[in-house]
Design a protein around this motif. Structure first.
Motif, mmCIF file in Angstrom:
data_model
loop_
_atom_site.group_PDB
_atom_site.id
_atom_site.type_symbol
_atom_site.label_atom_id
_atom_site.label_comp_id
_atom_site.label_asym_id
_atom_site.label_seq_id
_atom_site.Cartn_x
_atom_site.Cartn_y
_atom_site.Cartn_z
ATOM 1 N N GLU A 203 10.555 -2.895 4.381
ATOM 2 C CA GLU A 203 9.535 -2.483 5.341
ATOM 3 C C GLU A 203 8.427 -1.785 4.564
ATOM 4 O O GLU A 203 8.693 -0.851 3.807
ATOM 5 N N GLU A 204 7.211 -2.232 4.760
ATOM 6 C CA GLU A 204 6.098 -1.734 3.969
ATOM 7 C C GLU A 204 4.980 -1.230 4.870
ATOM 8 O O GLU A 204 4.755 -1.765 5.954
ATOM 9 N N ILE A 205 4.296 -0.212 4.392
ATOM 10 C CA ILE A 205 3.109 0.318 5.066
ATOM 11 C C ILE A 205 2.012 0.424 4.022
ATOM 12 O O ILE A 205 2.159 1.129 3.017
ATOM 13 N N ALA A 206 0.935 -0.307 4.254
ATOM 14 C CA ALA A 206 -0.181 -0.280 3.317
ATOM 15 C C ALA A 206 -0.887 1.071 3.390
ATOM 16 O O ALA A 206 -0.970 1.691 4.454
ATOM 17 N N ALA A 207 -1.383 1.532 2.255
ATOM 18 C CA ALA A 207 -2.122 2.796 2.218
ATOM 19 C C ALA A 207 -3.403 2.652 3.043
ATOM 20 O O ALA A 207 -4.186 1.715 2.819
ATOM 21 N N PRO A 208 -3.641 3.520 4.013
ATOM 22 C CA PRO A 208 -4.818 3.353 4.891
ATOM 23 C C PRO A 208 -6.146 3.638 4.206
ATOM 24 O O PRO A 208 -7.177 3.142 4.632
ATOM 25 N N LYS A 209 -6.151 4.471 3.171
ATOM 26 C CA LYS A 209 -7.356 4.772 2.395
ATOM 27 C C LYS A 209 -8.475 5.315 3.288
ATOM 28 O O LYS A 209 -9.613 4.840 3.261
ATOM 29 N N HIS A 210 -8.135 6.329 4.073
ATOM 30 C CA HIS A 210 -9.125 6.912 4.983
ATOM 31 C C HIS A 210 -10.310 7.502 4.226
ATOM 32 O O HIS A 210 -11.460 7.335 4.641
ATOM 33 N N LEU A 211 -10.039 8.191 3.125
ATOM 34 C CA LEU A 211 -11.120 8.840 2.384
ATOM 35 C C LEU A 211 -12.037 7.815 1.727
ATOM 36 O O LEU A 211 -13.260 7.965 1.730
ATOM 37 N N ARG A 212 -11.460 6.769 1.169
ATOM 38 C CA ARG A 212 -12.291 5.736 0.527
ATOM 39 C C ARG A 212 -13.195 5.046 1.549
ATOM 40 O O ARG A 212 -14.335 4.699 1.246
ATOM 41 N N LYS A 213 -12.686 4.834 2.751
ATOM 42 C CA LYS A 213 -13.501 4.184 3.777
ATOM 43 C C LYS A 213 -14.634 5.087 4.252
ATOM 44 O O LYS A 213 -15.650 4.593 4.756
ATOM 45 N N ALA A 214 -14.450 6.384 4.100
ATOM 46 C CA ALA A 214 -15.491 7.324 4.529
ATOM 47 C C ALA A 214 -16.440 7.695 3.397
ATOM 48 O O ALA A 214 -17.350 8.516 3.614
ATOM 49 N N GLN A 215 -16.250 7.109 2.214
ATOM 50 C CA GLN A 215 -17.056 7.508 1.062
ATOM 51 C C GLN A 215 -18.544 7.246 1.271
ATOM 52 O O GLN A 215 -19.384 8.056 0.887
ATOM 53 N N PRO A 392 19.138 -9.723 -1.547
ATOM 54 C CA PRO A 392 18.618 -10.857 -0.788
ATOM 55 C C PRO A 392 17.121 -10.703 -0.560
ATOM 56 O O PRO A 392 16.636 -9.640 -0.176
ATOM 57 N N ILE A 393 16.373 -11.743 -0.812
ATOM 58 C CA ILE A 393 14.942 -11.727 -0.576
ATOM 59 C C ILE A 393 14.704 -12.163 0.868
ATOM 60 O O ILE A 393 14.947 -13.303 1.243
ATOM 61 N N VAL A 394 14.268 -11.213 1.681
ATOM 62 C CA VAL A 394 14.083 -11.488 3.099
ATOM 63 C C VAL A 394 12.622 -11.304 3.449
ATOM 64 O O VAL A 394 11.821 -10.796 2.667
ATOM 65 N N GLU A 395 12.286 -11.705 4.611
ATOM 66 C CA GLU A 395 10.911 -11.579 5.065
ATOM 67 C C GLU A 395 10.579 -10.105 5.301
ATOM 68 O O GLU A 395 11.359 -9.374 5.888
ATOM 69 N N THR A 396 9.431 -9.702 4.815
ATOM 70 C CA THR A 396 9.021 -8.312 4.962
ATOM 71 C C THR A 396 8.584 -8.023 6.392
ATOM 72 O O THR A 396 7.870 -8.798 7.004
ATOM 73 N N ARG A 397 9.012 -6.884 6.886
ATOM 74 C CA ARG A 397 8.566 -6.433 8.195
ATOM 75 C C ARG A 397 7.503 -5.368 8.001
ATOM 76 O O ARG A 397 7.762 -4.304 7.434
ATOM 77 N N ILE A 398 6.306 -5.648 8.435
ATOM 78 C CA ILE A 398 5.208 -4.705 8.277
ATOM 79 C C ILE A 398 5.223 -3.748 9.462
ATOM 80 O O ILE A 398 5.033 -4.154 10.608
ATOM 81 N N LEU A 399 5.493 -2.468 9.185
ATOM 82 C CA LEU A 399 5.536 -1.485 10.262
ATOM 83 C C LEU A 399 4.153 -1.207 10.805
ATOM 84 O O LEU A 399 3.899 -1.227 12.000
ATOM 85 N N LYS A 400 3.226 -0.927 9.900
ATOM 86 C CA LYS A 400 1.880 -0.645 10.324
ATOM 87 C C LYS A 400 0.961 -0.849 9.145
ATOM 88 O O LYS A 400 1.210 -0.355 8.053
ATOM 89 N N GLU A 401 -0.094 -1.576 9.340
ATOM 90 C CA GLU A 401 -1.008 -1.830 8.256
ATOM 91 C C GLU A 401 -2.413 -1.528 8.742
ATOM 92 O O GLU A 401 -2.854 -2.028 9.776
ATOM 93 N N VAL A 402 -3.081 -0.671 8.013
ATOM 94 C CA VAL A 402 -4.432 -0.285 8.377
ATOM 95 C C VAL A 402 -5.387 -1.013 7.471
ATOM 96 O O VAL A 402 -5.313 -0.915 6.256
#
Length: 403
Positions: A203-215, A392-402
Motif C-alpha cells: 500500500e503506497e501513498i505518494a508524497a503530496p508535496k504541498h510546499l513545492r506546489k505553493a512555491q 509475492p508480487i501483487v497489485e499495489t493498492r493506492i490508499l491516497k494519491e495527491v
C-alpha cells in the motif's frame, strides 16, 4: 488518564481584540526586560537568575510606577513568562556543557516570535462554543469537538491576523480497539511518503508535496514583501499574506498525516517503522525541501500516541538496519543501493523490486526482539533459523494519491 490537545480559532470583538493586543505587547515587554536583566547579571557575576529569582522580579515590576500598567496582565501569564525564561536559560546551559555554541534567548518582536498568553485552567472555561477568559469574558470560538475532561491549561496566541487558542485536557483513556493480528512494515520516503507491506500486498501513498506546489505563490508573495517599506501598514498586510500561504501548507500537511496515522493504527496490531535521522537528512541541500515537506518525523509521532491509545504496538527499527540495501528474498547486501538515484533492486537471485517496496518487506520481517538494539546489523536478514520465503508480487493498492 491521558492528556489531549485541542485547538480552535477565536473570534473576539474589537474591544476584546484590543485587550489581547495589549496583553501580547505587555508580555513581550516583560520578556525583553527579564532578558536584559539576565544579561546584566551574567556580565557582572557570571551567574544566572533562575525561576525563584525571576518571578519575584516580574511581580515587583507590576508595582513600580513606571511599569504599573503591567498589573493589567493575567498573573499566571506573568509567572509563565518567568518560567519560560528559566527553561530557555537551562537549555542554553545544557547546550554549552555539551560543547555546542548557544547564545542567550532571542528578543521577542511584534508579530514574529511571540509566545502567547498563558491562561490557567482553574480560571478558564471552554464550553458551548465560547472561551471564558479572566479579565476579558466570553470569546466566541470555532473548532473541533471539545474533549470531555478537566481543563489543565490554555494558551492564546496570534497566527497572522487570527487569534487562536490551544488547550490541554486531562481525559479518560479511550477504550482500546479489538486486537488485530496484522503486522505492517513501513518504509518512509520523500517521493513516496509511505510504502506499507502487510505480508500480502503493498500500500503506497505518494508524497503530496504541498510546499513545492505553493512555491510559485510563495515566491511571488515574498518578492512583494521585500519591496514594501519596513514599518509600513502595507508591509504588515503583505506579511500576513505570506503567513497565510505557510499556514495553509502546514494545515494540509497535518490533515493528511492525521489521516494516514489513523488508518495505519486502526488496521495494524504491530507497526514497524525505521528510525530516520530526519535532522541530518535536512542538512542535505538536495533533500532539505523535500524532507521538510514530507513530515516523516511528525507521522511517526502521531502513530506513537495513537497506537498507545488504541492498544497497538510500535516497533522502532535500528537506524543502521540496511533495509533498502538487503535483498528481501536471498538476504544479499547491495551496496549500490546506498545511492538514492538507484530506484530498483536487481539481485542475482532473480528478485527485481523497487527500493521502497524491498525496504518495506525487510521492515515487515524485522524481528521484534531486536528493537532498539545498538549492535551492528548483519548483512543478511534472518529471523531465527527460518529461511525467507519469496515475496509475492501483487497489485499495489493506492490508499491516497495527491497529484
Amino acid at each position: 488518564m491521558i492528556v489531549r490537545g485541542w485547538q480552535a480559532r477565536l473570534y473576539p470583538t474589537s474591544e476584546q481584540s484590543h485587550r489581547l493586543n495589549q496583553w501580547a505587547g505587555g508580555l513581550r515587554f516583560l520578556w525583553n526586560r527579564l532578558l536584559d536583566r539576565e544579561k546584566a547579571e551574567y556580565e557582572a557575576t557570571g551567574k544566572f537568575l533562575w525561576k525563584k529569582q525571576l518571578q519575584p522580579i516580574a511581580v515587583t515590576m507590576k508595582r513600580q510606577p513606571e511599569t504599573a500598567w503591567l498589573a493589567d496582565l493575567p498573573a499566571h501569564a506573568v509567572l509563565d513568562t518567568a518560567a519560560r525564561m528559566d527553561a530557555a536559560l537551562r537549555r542554553m546551559v545544557k547546550e554549552r556543557k555539551a560543547g555546542r555554541e548557544c547564545g542567550f534567548p532571542r528578543v521577542k518582536k511584534k508579530f514574529v516570535n511571540e509566545s502567547g498568553i498563558y491562561c490557567v485552567g482553574q480560571a478558564t472555561e471552554i464550553a458551548d462554543r465560547e472561551a471564558h477568559i479572566p479579565k476579558i469574558g466570553a470569546i466566541r470560538l470555532r473548532g473541533g469537538d471539545i474533549p470531555e475532561g478537566r481543563l489543565l491549561s490554555a494558551r492564546i496566541w496570534r497566527d497572522g491576523n487570527r487569534w487562536m487558542i490551544s488547550a490541554q485536557f486531562e481525559c479518560n483513556r479511550p477504550d482500546p480497539l479489538p486486537p488485530s493480528g496484522v503486522t505492517i512494515g513501513v518504509d518512509l520516503g520523500v517521493a513516496t511518503l509511505i510504502t506499507a507491506f502487510d505480508g500480502s500486498a503493498f500500500e503506497e501513498i505518494a508524497a503530496p508535496k504541498h510546499l513545492r506546489k505553493a512555491q510559485k505563490r510563495l515566491r511571488r508573495a515574498q518578492r512583494a514583501l521585500s519591496r514594501r517599506r519596513k514599518g509600513s501598514a502595507r508591509r504588515r498586510t503583505q506579511a500576513r499574506r505570506v503567513g497565510t500561504i505557510h499556514r495553509k501548507v502546514r494545515e494540509r500537511r497535518k490533515d493528511l498525516l492525521h489521516q494516514i496515522s489513523h488508518r495505519l493504527t486502526a488496521k495494524a496490531g504491530v507497526l514497524k517503522f525505521e528510525t530516520l535521522n530526519v535532522k541530518g537528512m535536512g542538512r542535505n541541500r538536495h533533500l532539505a525541501l523535500s524532507v521538510a515537506d514530507a513530515g516523516m518525523s511528525r507521522l511517526v509521532t502521531l502513530c506513537d500516541y495513537k497506537a498507545d491509545w488504541r492498544g497497538r504496538r510500535i516497533v522502532k527499527i535500528n537506524r543502521w538496519f540496511p533495509g533498502s540495501q538487503t535483498c528481501c528474498e536471498c538476504g544479499r547486501l547491495h551496496r549500490e543501493m546506498r545511492k538514492l538515484s538507484v530506484q530498483t533492486m536487481v539481485c542475482e537471485c532473480g528478485n527485481v523490486l523497487g527500493r521502497d517496496r524491498n525496504a518495506a518487506v525487510n521492515h515487515f520481517r524485522y524481528p521484534e526482539e531486536r528493537e532498539n538494539r545498538d549492535s551492528d546489523v548483519p548483512a543478511r536478514v534472518e529471523i531465527g533459523d527460518q529461511e525467507l520465503a519469496p515475496v509475492p508480487i501483487v497489485e499495489t493498492r493506492i490508499l491516497k494519491e495527491v497529484a
